[in-house]
Design an enzyme around this catalytic site. Sequence first.
Site, PDB file in Angstrom:
ATOM      1  N   LYS A 171      17.943 -14.353 -13.335  1.00 45.96           N
ATOM      2  CA  LYS A 171      17.983 -13.029 -13.107  1.00 45.96           C
ATOM      3  C   LYS A 171      16.537 -12.461 -13.492  1.00 45.96           C
ATOM      4  O   LYS A 171      16.092 -12.430 -14.418  1.00 45.96           O
ATOM      5  CB  LYS A 171      19.081 -12.273 -14.137  1.00 45.96           C
ATOM      6  CG  LYS A 171      18.976 -10.952 -13.797  1.00 45.96           C
ATOM      7  CD  LYS A 171      19.792  -9.985 -14.948  1.00 45.96           C
ATOM      8  CE  LYS A 171      18.619  -9.390 -16.043  1.00 45.96           C
ATOM      9  NZ  LYS A 171      17.853  -8.685 -15.505  1.00 45.96           N
TER      10      LYS A 171
ATOM     11  N   GLU B  76      11.304 -17.193 -25.228  1.00 45.87           N
ATOM     12  CA  GLU B  76       9.760 -16.901 -25.158  1.00 45.87           C
ATOM     13  C   GLU B  76       9.707 -15.529 -25.494  1.00 45.87           C
ATOM     14  O   GLU B  76      10.054 -14.796 -24.456  1.00 45.87           O
ATOM     15  CB  GLU B  76       9.113 -17.646 -23.969  1.00 45.87           C
ATOM     16  CG  GLU B  76       9.093 -19.062 -23.933  1.00 45.87           C
ATOM     17  CD  GLU B  76       8.335 -19.942 -24.891  1.00 45.87           C
ATOM     18  OE1 GLU B  76       7.529 -19.207 -25.582  1.00 45.87           O
ATOM     19  OE2 GLU B  76       8.365 -21.159 -24.793  1.00 45.87           O
TER      20      GLU B  76
ATOM     21  N   CYS C  79       2.097 -11.422 -22.761  1.00 42.53           N
ATOM     22  CA  CYS C  79       2.497 -11.753 -24.227  1.00 42.53           C
ATOM     23  C   CYS C  79       1.359 -12.235 -25.154  1.00 42.53           C
ATOM     24  O   CYS C  79       1.323 -11.931 -26.293  1.00 42.53           O
ATOM     25  CB  CYS C  79       3.688 -12.710 -24.006  1.00 42.53           C
ATOM     26  SG  CYS C  79       3.216 -14.181 -23.127  1.00 42.53           S
TER      27      CYS C  79
HETATM   28  P1  NAD Z   1      12.972  -7.378 -22.010  1.00 45.03           P
HETATM   29  O1  NAD Z   1      13.300  -8.114 -23.251  1.00 45.03           O
HETATM   30  O2  NAD Z   1      13.209  -5.800 -22.373  1.00 45.03           O
HETATM   31  O3  NAD Z   1      13.720  -7.750 -20.637  1.00 45.03           O
HETATM   32  C1  NAD Z   1      13.524  -8.802 -20.367  1.00 45.03           C
HETATM   33  C2  NAD Z   1      14.718  -9.458 -19.343  1.00 45.03           C
HETATM   34  O4  NAD Z   1      15.826  -9.435 -20.217  1.00 45.03           O
HETATM   35  C3  NAD Z   1      14.957  -8.512 -18.236  1.00 45.03           C
HETATM   36  O5  NAD Z   1      15.431  -9.306 -17.124  1.00 45.03           O
HETATM   37  C4  NAD Z   1      16.110  -7.670 -18.596  1.00 45.03           C
HETATM   38  O6  NAD Z   1      16.933  -7.175 -17.513  1.00 45.03           O
HETATM   39  C5  NAD Z   1      16.761  -8.658 -19.522  1.00 45.03           C
HETATM   40  N1  NAD Z   1      17.726  -8.052 -20.531  1.00 45.03           N
HETATM   41  C6  NAD Z   1      17.621  -6.809 -21.182  1.00 45.03           C
HETATM   42  N2  NAD Z   1      18.610  -6.889 -22.222  1.00 45.03           N
HETATM   43  C7  NAD Z   1      19.537  -7.875 -22.067  1.00 45.03           C
HETATM   44  C8  NAD Z   1      20.426  -8.261 -22.932  1.00 45.03           C
HETATM   45  N3  NAD Z   1      21.186  -7.642 -23.787  1.00 45.03           N
HETATM   46  N4  NAD Z   1      21.052  -9.668 -22.471  1.00 45.03           N
HETATM   47  C9  NAD Z   1      20.479 -10.223 -21.573  1.00 45.03           C
HETATM   48  N5  NAD Z   1      19.181 -10.116 -20.990  1.00 45.03           N
HETATM   49  C10 NAD Z   1      18.881  -8.620 -21.334  1.00 45.03           C
HETATM   50  O7  NAD Z   1      11.341  -7.627 -21.979  1.00 45.03           O
HETATM   51  P2  NAD Z   1      10.608  -6.764 -20.833  1.00 45.03           P
HETATM   52  O8  NAD Z   1      10.123  -5.280 -21.158  1.00 45.03           O
HETATM   53  O9  NAD Z   1      10.905  -7.334 -19.526  1.00 45.03           O
HETATM   54  O10 NAD Z   1       9.099  -7.777 -21.078  1.00 45.03           O
HETATM   55  C11 NAD Z   1       8.089  -7.665 -21.949  1.00 45.03           C
HETATM   56  C12 NAD Z   1       8.192  -8.370 -23.415  1.00 45.03           C
HETATM   57  O11 NAD Z   1       8.403  -9.965 -22.852  1.00 45.03           O
HETATM   58  C13 NAD Z   1       7.209  -8.278 -24.092  1.00 45.03           C
HETATM   59  O12 NAD Z   1       7.834  -8.099 -25.565  1.00 45.03           O
HETATM   60  C14 NAD Z   1       6.552  -9.394 -23.942  1.00 45.03           C
HETATM   61  O13 NAD Z   1       5.452  -9.918 -25.427  1.00 45.03           O
HETATM   62  C15 NAD Z   1       7.520 -10.416 -23.706  1.00 45.03           C
HETATM   63  N6  NAD Z   1       6.838 -11.485 -22.942  1.00 45.03           N
HETATM   64  C16 NAD Z   1       6.820 -13.021 -23.659  1.00 45.03           C
HETATM   65  C17 NAD Z   1       6.228 -13.993 -22.876  1.00 45.03           C
HETATM   66  C18 NAD Z   1       6.348 -15.338 -23.697  1.00 45.03           C
HETATM   67  O14 NAD Z   1       5.980 -16.343 -23.095  1.00 45.03           O
HETATM   68  N7  NAD Z   1       6.276 -15.196 -25.140  1.00 45.03           N
HETATM   69  C19 NAD Z   1       5.884 -13.929 -21.689  1.00 45.03           C
HETATM   70  C20 NAD Z   1       5.957 -12.641 -20.999  1.00 45.03           C
HETATM   71  C21 NAD Z   1       6.478 -11.563 -21.680  1.00 45.03           C
END
Ligand code: NAD
Length: 478
Positions: free
Chosen positions: A173, A246, A280
Amino acid sequence: MAIDFFSDYRMTINGQLVGANEQIDVVNPATEEVIAAAPDASREQLEQAVAGAKAAFASWSQRPVSERQSLIASIGDAIEANAEEFMRLLTCEQGKARAGAEWEVGGAAIWCREIASQELVPHIEDQGDGRTVEVRRTPLGVVGGITPWNFPILLAVWKIAPALVAGNTMVLKPSPNTPLCTLKLGELINSIVPAGVLNIVSGGNELGAWITRHSDIRKISFTGSTATGRKIMESASGNLKRITLELGGNDPAIVLPDVDPQQVAQELFWAAFQNSAQFCVAAKRIYIHEDIYDEVAEALVTFAATIKVGDGSQQGTDLGPIQNRMQFEKLRDLLSESQKEGLKFLVGGDIPDGQGYFVPITIIDNPPEKSRVVTDEAFGPVLPLLKFTDIDDVIARANDTEYGLAASVWGKDVDKAQAIAKRIEAGTVWINEVHSFSPHIAFGGHKQSGIGIENALEGLSEYTNSQTIYTNSNAGAN
Ligand code: NAD
């Protein structure tokens, strides 16, 4: 196979391209215009995707690994053949400028080919007396992948390629903010692998939660925020799903006094602001030794003035907008709080009126260590510069965070830089460079930046179970 990248966005469920009753509007962050509608999967459609993946697992997992490898490598070729369309669509939905889109799409092709060269070879020990012990890796079953909006293609490939090479099937997803490239990636991969092996379902956070709770899904591979990671860990516990998380970061950069301030400033700029700092592993706090602080700060401000922030689809744009309104509003709030706190802005700070989620490059001069611009993951172009004098003190400040994703150390004396790197609580520490990644090098966070590893054989093995087979060939000997 010819795919129209700019219309007709459908999910891939058990080999079929399907729409949904509900739709999600997808917005171009540079113009705020709705550019497309993506399907919002129903619960029933998720069930169909999981059932398709479960059925496909039986034959996919039994296929010789060389065949799976060759199909995943050809996904890399197909991404490359469609690179121009992927890049244009990526800029439309994510906002990034051309150079960033090239890096992401090119990287996705390379990752498929390189991960396809990896194999977890069984280890056989001869125990003597006709007894052997074989330790081998077996696929898990159906894997659920969930991705964020900052690198929608590359981060999906980081999950799809190892999951499929290892013999699993997948339901993935994308973020509701950037589903389009992933839906087209699904369509492309669907023409390469058998029905049900890769399913792409688009939808909101609730769909993510259904995936993490599903009893036929055996692992979740998630990239996103730490807050969501915590929820996933909880809901994945129902059937003891394996998890790779991650998550977020608040990466420190430590700049030692022996560097050339002019040269390091440009590298620090990109370390912090690449992908408009929606990264990130962006350098999110820069600690500069007091002897060179003023010179580095001035060089950073001078370099920032040469950078063009704008619509990523226009030639000459270096950095695009913030990807979505929610993140844009969070940054507006952070900036207004920083202004109320009386922090000193060396550049930026005011969000201009007009179309698009544009936040100017903002650099803040030595704010208090406890201010939100230092403690929070801004995930946008708001960068604090901090002064230090003592190495022990700066290491303690660098480590004073719940995060532990990555860090960087900048200095001519490499032994000294390495000694500092080894005291930093982070999964990756770069010295005199940043943002080097490889399909063959492990990547993962410490502390609340994650659990587990992506990339390398270690990452591949997270898509498997370990199985030990003891064989005694002295049948009936006793
Ligand atoms: P997010 O956690 O809001 O969303 C990520 C995904 O999770 C989306 O597809 C979202 O629909 C889904 N999601 C949201 N709530 C959920 C739940 N309760 N259960 C299951 N899925 C759910 O993150 P974002 O705003 O899309 O991305 C930004 C964040 O991602 C930042 O904190 C960034 O640091 C992190 N990030 C980490 C890495 C890494 O490799 N460590 C890489 C890129 C981004």
